[in-house]
Design a protein around this motif. Structure first.
Motif, short mmCIF file in Angstrom:
data_model
loop_
_atom_site.label_atom_id
_atom_site.label_comp_id
_atom_site.label_asym_id
_atom_site.label_seq_id
_atom_site.Cartn_x
_atom_site.Cartn_y
_atom_site.Cartn_z
N ARG A 85 0.74 -1.24 0.05
CA ARG A 85 -0.10 -0.10 0.06
C ARG A 85 0.97 1.21 -0.01
O ARG A 85 0.52 2.23 -0.83
CB ARG A 85 -0.97 -0.12 1.25
CG ARG A 85 -1.65 1.16 1.26
CD ARG A 85 -2.63 1.01 2.54
NE ARG A 85 -3.20 2.32 2.74
CZ ARG A 85 -3.94 2.65 3.75
NH1 ARG A 85 -4.28 1.62 4.71
NH2 ARG A 85 -4.39 3.64 3.96
N GLU A 86 1.91 1.30 0.80
CA GLU A 86 2.80 2.37 0.78
C GLU A 86 3.46 2.82 -0.62
O GLU A 86 3.85 3.73 -0.99
CB GLU A 86 3.79 2.03 2.07
CG GLU A 86 4.06 3.12 2.81
CD GLU A 86 4.97 2.70 3.86
OE1 GLU A 86 6.09 2.71 3.60
OE2 GLU A 86 4.57 2.66 4.97
N GLU A 87 3.66 1.50 -1.01
CA GLU A 87 4.39 1.50 -2.41
C GLU A 87 3.43 2.15 -3.34
O GLU A 87 3.81 2.81 -4.50
CB GLU A 87 4.66 0.09 -2.77
CG GLU A 87 5.77 0.17 -4.25
CD GLU A 87 6.03 -1.33 -4.39
OE1 GLU A 87 6.24 -1.57 -5.40
OE2 GLU A 87 6.74 -2.00 -3.46
N ASN A 88 2.35 1.60 -3.34
CA ASN A 88 1.13 2.22 -4.27
C ASN A 88 1.03 3.85 -4.16
O ASN A 88 0.89 4.40 -5.14
CB ASN A 88 -0.14 1.61 -3.97
CG ASN A 88 -0.25 0.09 -4.59
OD1 ASN A 88 0.54 -0.01 -5.71
ND2 ASN A 88 -1.23 -0.59 -4.07
N GLU A 89 1.12 4.26 -2.83
CA GLU A 89 1.11 5.49 -2.51
C GLU A 89 2.19 6.38 -3.24
O GLU A 89 2.18 7.32 -3.62
CB GLU A 89 0.83 5.93 -0.78
CG GLU A 89 -0.48 5.45 -0.41
CD GLU A 89 -0.50 5.57 0.97
OE1 GLU A 89 0.17 6.02 1.73
OE2 GLU A 89 -1.70 5.27 1.61
N ARG A 90 3.29 5.65 -3.01
CA ARG A 90 4.57 6.34 -3.40
C ARG A 90 4.46 6.50 -4.87
O ARG A 90 4.93 7.36 -5.67
CB ARG A 90 5.79 5.63 -2.74
CG ARG A 90 6.18 6.12 -1.60
CD ARG A 90 7.67 5.38 -1.47
NE ARG A 90 7.48 4.49 -0.37
CZ ARG A 90 7.97 3.33 -0.11
NH1 ARG A 90 8.83 2.88 -0.92
NH2 ARG A 90 7.61 2.40 0.96
N GLU A 91 4.20 5.34 -5.59
CA GLU A 91 3.82 5.30 -6.99
C GLU A 91 3.03 6.62 -7.53
O GLU A 91 3.10 7.00 -8.67
CB GLU A 91 3.61 3.96 -7.53
CG GLU A 91 4.68 2.92 -7.77
CD GLU A 91 3.93 1.53 -7.97
OE1 GLU A 91 2.78 1.44 -8.62
OE2 GLU A 91 4.90 0.56 -7.84
N ALA A 92 1.85 6.48 -6.83
CA ALA A 92 0.82 7.68 -7.18
C ALA A 92 1.29 8.72 -6.98
O ALA A 92 1.31 9.79 -7.99
CB ALA A 92 -0.39 7.42 -6.06
N ALA A 93 2.13 9.06 -5.79
CA ALA A 93 2.78 10.56 -5.60
C ALA A 93 3.86 10.81 -6.87
O ALA A 93 3.94 11.89 -7.12
CB ALA A 93 3.48 10.39 -4.18
N ALA A 94 4.39 9.62 -7.01
CA ALA A 94 5.66 9.84 -8.16
C ALA A 94 4.86 10.28 -9.22
O ALA A 94 5.28 10.92 -10.23
CB ALA A 94 6.35 8.57 -8.25
N ARG A 95 3.79 9.40 -9.71
CA ARG A 95 2.98 9.81 -10.75
C ARG A 95 2.52 11.07 -11.02
O ARG A 95 2.38 11.97 -11.94
CB ARG A 95 2.06 8.68 -10.97
CG ARG A 95 2.36 7.35 -11.74
CD ARG A 95 1.09 6.70 -12.26
NE ARG A 95 0.43 6.39 -11.39
CZ ARG A 95 0.44 5.54 -10.44
NH1 ARG A 95 1.20 4.54 -10.59
NH2 ARG A 95 -0.70 5.10 -9.50
N GLU A 96 1.92 11.74 -9.75
CA GLU A 96 1.52 12.97 -9.70
C GLU A 96 2.55 14.00 -9.83
O GLU A 96 2.38 14.91 -10.51
CB GLU A 96 0.81 13.37 -8.43
CG GLU A 96 -0.23 12.47 -8.07
CD GLU A 96 -1.36 12.66 -6.85
OE1 GLU A 96 -0.71 13.48 -5.96
OE2 GLU A 96 -2.23 12.03 -6.23
N GLU A 97 3.67 13.71 -9.25
CA GLU A 97 4.88 14.62 -9.35
C GLU A 97 5.37 14.76 -10.89
O GLU A 97 5.66 15.85 -11.36
CB GLU A 97 6.00 14.23 -8.32
CG GLU A 97 7.39 15.00 -8.74
CD GLU A 97 7.12 16.37 -7.96
OE1 GLU A 97 7.80 17.40 -8.36
OE2 GLU A 97 6.17 16.35 -7.10
N ALA A 98 5.36 13.54 -11.47
CA ALA A 98 5.81 13.52 -12.93
C ALA A 98 4.62 14.21 -13.82
O ALA A 98 4.99 15.20 -14.59
CB ALA A 98 5.77 12.02 -13.35
#
Length: 123
Positions: free
Chosen positions: A1-14
Protein backbone atom coordinates in the motif's frame (compact mmCIF):
# COMPACT_ATOMS: atom_id res chain seq x y z
CA UNK A 1 0.00 0.00 0.00
CA UNK A 2 2.80 2.38 0.83
CA UNK A 3 4.42 1.52 -2.43
CA UNK A 4 1.18 2.27 -4.29
CA UNK A 5 1.00 5.61 -2.53
CA UNK A 6 4.62 6.36 -3.46
CA UNK A 7 3.97 5.37 -7.05
CA UNK A 8 0.83 7.53 -7.11
CA UNK A 9 2.79 10.42 -5.58
CA UNK A 10 5.58 9.87 -8.11
CA UNK A 11 3.02 9.83 -10.96
CA UNK A 12 1.44 13.02 -9.61
CA UNK A 13 4.87 14.64 -9.35
CA UNK A 14 5.74 13.48 -12.90
CA UNK A 15 2.40 14.85 -14.13
CA UNK A 16 3.06 18.18 -12.34
CA UNK A 17 6.57 18.36 -13.86
CA UNK A 18 5.13 17.58 -17.30
CA UNK A 19 2.44 20.25 -16.81
CA UNK A 20 5.14 22.80 -15.83
CA UNK A 21 7.17 21.83 -18.90
CA UNK A 22 4.13 22.26 -21.15
CA UNK A 23 3.36 25.62 -19.53
CA UNK A 24 6.99 26.69 -20.01
CA UNK A 25 6.91 25.64 -23.67
CA UNK A 26 3.68 27.59 -24.21
CA UNK A 27 5.20 30.67 -22.56
CA UNK A 28 8.32 30.33 -24.72
CA UNK A 29 6.17 30.08 -27.87
CA UNK A 30 4.16 33.10 -26.75
CA UNK A 31 7.35 35.08 -26.12
CA UNK A 32 8.69 34.08 -29.56
CA UNK A 33 5.43 35.20 -31.21
CA UNK A 34 5.59 38.49 -29.34
CA UNK A 35 9.21 38.97 -30.44
CA UNK A 36 8.21 38.24 -34.05
CA UNK A 37 5.34 40.72 -33.76
CA UNK A 38 7.71 43.36 -32.36
CA UNK A 39 10.17 42.71 -35.20
CA UNK A 40 7.38 42.96 -37.78
CA UNK A 41 6.13 46.19 -36.19
CA UNK A 42 9.67 47.59 -36.19
CA UNK A 43 10.08 46.69 -39.88
CA UNK A 44 6.74 48.33 -40.71
CA UNK A 45 7.79 51.42 -38.76
CA UNK A 46 11.08 51.60 -40.66
CA UNK A 47 9.16 51.35 -43.95
CA UNK A 48 6.84 54.17 -42.86
CA UNK A 49 9.82 56.28 -41.82
CA UNK A 50 11.46 55.68 -45.20
CA UNK A 51 8.21 56.65 -46.96
CA UNK A 52 8.00 59.81 -44.83
CA UNK A 53 11.60 60.70 -45.69
CA UNK A 54 10.77 60.29 -49.38
CA UNK A 55 7.71 62.51 -48.96
CA UNK A 56 9.80 65.12 -47.16
CA UNK A 57 12.37 65.04 -49.97
CA UNK A 58 9.62 65.39 -52.58
CA UNK A 59 8.06 68.30 -50.69
CA UNK A 60 11.46 69.96 -50.36
CA UNK A 61 12.12 69.54 -54.08
CA UNK A 62 8.67 70.94 -54.86
CA UNK A 63 9.29 73.91 -52.56
CA UNK A 64 12.57 74.60 -54.37
CA UNK A 65 10.76 74.42 -57.70
CA UNK A 66 8.09 76.84 -56.46
CA UNK A 67 10.83 79.19 -55.27
CA UNK A 68 12.51 79.02 -58.69
CA UNK A 69 9.20 79.74 -60.42
CA UNK A 70 8.67 82.74 -58.12
CA UNK A 71 12.12 84.07 -58.99
CA UNK A 72 11.45 83.65 -62.73
CA UNK A 73 8.10 85.41 -62.34
CA UNK A 74 9.78 88.29 -60.47
CA UNK A 75 12.35 88.59 -63.26
CA UNK A 76 9.58 88.55 -65.88
CA UNK A 77 7.69 91.23 -63.92
CA UNK A 78 10.83 93.37 -63.88
CA UNK A 79 11.23 92.93 -67.63
CA UNK A 80 7.58 93.84 -68.20
CA UNK A 81 7.96 96.93 -66.00
CA UNK A 82 11.06 97.97 -67.95
CA UNK A 83 9.18 97.45 -71.23
CA UNK A 84 6.27 99.54 -69.90
CA UNK A 85 8.72 102.31 -68.98
CA UNK A 86 10.23 102.15 -72.48
CA UNK A 87 6.77 102.30 -74.07
CA UNK A 88 5.86 105.25 -71.86
CA UNK A 89 9.06 107.04 -72.88
CA UNK A 90 8.38 106.29 -76.56
CA UNK A 91 4.83 107.66 -76.20
CA UNK A 92 6.14 110.83 -74.54
CA UNK A 93 8.69 111.19 -77.33
CA UNK A 94 5.97 110.68 -79.96
CA UNK A 95 3.76 113.29 -78.26
CA UNK A 96 6.65 115.77 -78.16
CA UNK A 97 7.41 115.07 -81.83
CA UNK A 98 3.73 115.53 -82.70
CA UNK A 99 3.70 118.90 -80.86
CA UNK A 100 6.86 119.99 -82.68
CA UNK A 101 5.31 118.94 -86.00
CA UNK A 102 2.10 120.88 -85.23
CA UNK A 103 4.13 123.90 -84.12
CA UNK A 104 6.21 123.68 -87.31
CA UNK A 105 3.04 123.39 -89.40
CA UNK A 106 1.56 126.43 -87.65
CA UNK A 107 4.80 128.35 -88.21
CA UNK A 108 4.79 127.34 -91.88
CA UNK A 109 1.16 128.40 -92.25
CA UNK A 110 1.90 131.69 -90.55
CA UNK A 111 4.94 132.22 -92.79
CA UNK A 112 2.89 131.33 -95.87
CA UNK A 113 0.16 133.77 -94.83
CA UNK A 114 2.74 136.45 -94.18
CA UNK A 115 4.36 135.79 -97.55
CA UNK A 116 0.96 135.93 -99.24
CA UNK A 117 0.18 139.17 -97.48
CA UNK A 118 3.56 140.58 -98.48
CA UNK A 119 3.09 139.43 -102.09
CA UNK A 120 -0.38 140.92 -102.18
CA UNK A 121 0.85 144.17 -100.73
CA UNK A 122 3.71 144.24 -103.21
CA UNK A 123 1.37 143.64 -106.08
Amino acid sequence: REENEREAAAREEAAAVKAREVATLRKERSVRRQEENVEAAAAALEEKEAALRQQEEAISAEAKLVQSVKEVMREEASIIEAQADMIEAALSEAEALEKLTLDAAEDAATAAAAAATTSAAAA
